[in-house]
Design a protein around this motif. Structure first.
Motif, PDB file in Angstrom:
ATOM      1  N   ASN A  57     -11.982   2.328  29.753  1.00 39.42           N
ATOM      2  CA  ASN A  57     -12.806   3.524  29.930  1.00 39.42           C
ATOM      3  C   ASN A  57     -11.934   4.751  30.133  1.00 39.42           C
ATOM      4  O   ASN A  57     -12.170   5.808  29.534  1.00 39.42           O
TER       5      ASN A  57
ATOM      6  N   THR B 123     -15.541  -6.194  22.728  1.00 37.90           N
ATOM      7  CA  THR B 123     -16.533  -6.987  21.997  1.00 37.90           C
ATOM      8  C   THR B 123     -17.466  -7.732  22.940  1.00 37.90           C
ATOM      9  O   THR B 123     -18.514  -8.199  22.518  1.00 37.90           O
TER      10      THR B 123
ATOM     11  N   ASP C 263     -14.855   1.424  23.298  1.00 35.34           N
ATOM     12  CA  ASP C 263     -15.585   0.998  22.097  1.00 35.34           C
ATOM     13  C   ASP C 263     -14.923  -0.188  21.386  1.00 35.34           C
ATOM     14  O   ASP C 263     -15.519  -0.786  20.491  1.00 35.34           O
ATOM     15  N   GLU C 264     -13.697  -0.553  21.799  1.00 34.45           N
ATOM     16  CA  GLU C 264     -13.027  -1.709  21.201  1.00 34.45           C
ATOM     17  C   GLU C 264     -13.441  -3.027  21.857  1.00 34.45           C
ATOM     18  O   GLU C 264     -13.095  -4.114  21.382  1.00 34.45           O
TER      19      GLU C 264
ATOM     20  N   ARG D 125     -11.030   3.945  25.229  1.00 36.90           N
ATOM     21  CA  ARG D 125     -11.023   2.879  24.217  1.00 36.90           C
ATOM     22  C   ARG D 125     -12.054   1.786  24.503  1.00 36.90           C
ATOM     23  O   ARG D 125     -11.930   0.667  24.027  1.00 36.90           O
TER      24      ARG D 125
END
Length: 319
Positions: free
Chosen positions: A177, A186, A183-184, A181
């Motif tokens: 956060n 899963t 959004d990487e 990053r």
């Protein structure tokens, strides 16, 4: 004449620089003074050994604390989970700001979730705590995984997945956060699956204990609820006599009744890294109003865990 800049000691890593930069901006807002970052290299940054081998406790903070004591910097920012549980008399933990997401996350190939990883998947992590809990979960739920010890910064760790060396790596949500990053990720691991490290997601702002004015100024950034929660978690860790590289997870939840926080629930886990044996317990008590009350909550749970055999599961203790 402009006021002299406050010197903020920070590790050089991308994550440390990002979180120190955020604190620096907040300190500028509350003090009206400029803040400059002073980059300091720690033993944990230069050693290539795994944390369990080099002892874990204090390897990322000792150099920063030494610089504080020598007066080379005015205050320092640490990831709280890296701090030894014993506080030096000459330093003050002036502020613990609002905590980030404390959860662990998975970054896996093909956007896979943890429970969807195929048989024989290799998962990288540098933390015995994560290994213990992932392996324990896998044993109970029939997952066929192999946990692999790794070191390195976020780029290095995610790189193991990108180049196909590993199927997945486990990281802290808070760190991703802070460097933009998230959004990487899963999969976000539920705290029911993996309890985070004591203090994970929280920052510690430290300065000299005799600098009352700076302590008061930095105290503007303190969040009392976060401080109470991490104090209970770290008290558990200390009472188990475990260092920050030991396989201990802990999380204190604040239980609210409407708008008022009434209670705190503390959960703790310790286990063997192969996941064959774990001790996991929880306790709930009134919301601590003092440092001593939060400490007592952690100590009480640790006593119960030790009675259940927790000490024998920690292997090499890192003091």
């Amino acid at each position: 004449m402009t006021e002299k800049a406050l010197r903020l000691g920070t590790r050089r890593s991308k994550l440390a620089m990002a979180q120190s930069g955020q604190v620096a901006e907040a300190v500028r807002q509350v003090t009206g003074r400029p803040v400059e970052l002073v980059e300091i290299t720690t033993y944990g940054d230069t050693s290539r050994e795994h944390l369990a081998q080099i002892g874990g406790t204090g390897v990322f903070v000792t150099a920063l604390r030494d610089a504080l004591v020598r007066g080379e910097v005015d205050f320092a920012v640490h990831s709280l989970k890296d701090l030894p549980t014993a506080q030096p008399e000459e330093l003050a933990l002036a502020a613990i700001p609002v905590r980030e997401d404390p959860r662990d996350v998975i970054v896996a190939r093909d956007a896979l979730k943890f429970t969807d990883l195929p048989r024989g998947s290799r998962i990288g992590t540098g933390a015995p705590r994560r290994m213990a809990q992932l392996n324990a979960y896998a044993r109970v739920h029939g997952l066929d995984i192999e946990t692999v010890p790794i070191r390195g910064n976020v780029d290095t760790r995610i790189g193991y997945v990108r180049n196909g060396e590993l199927d997945a790596v486990v990281l802290a949500a808070a760190g991703l956060n802070r460097i933009g990053r998230i959004d990487e990720v899963t999969d976000f691991l539920s705290v029911d699956t993996v309890l985070p490290a004591p203090g994970q997601g929280a920052l510690a702002i430290e300065c000299a204990a005799d600098n009352a004015d700076l302590i008061a100024a930095l105290g503007e950034l303190d969040d009392p609820f976060t401080r109470a929660a991490v104090t209970a978690e770290r008290s558990l860790l200390a009472a188990l006599e475990a260092g920050c590289s030991a396989p201990v997870g802990a999380l204190a939840d604040l239980l609210a009744d409407g708008q008022f926080v009434k209670e705190m629930r503390l959960r703790g886990v310790v286990g063997t890294t192969d996941g064959t044996r774990t001790v996991q317990l929880s306790t709930t008590g009134p919301m601590p109003q003092t440092h001593d009350q939060a400490t007592a909550l952690g100590r009480g749970l640790a006593t119960e865990m030790l009675a259940q055999g927790a000490a024998g599961l920690m292997g090499e203790r890192a003091h």
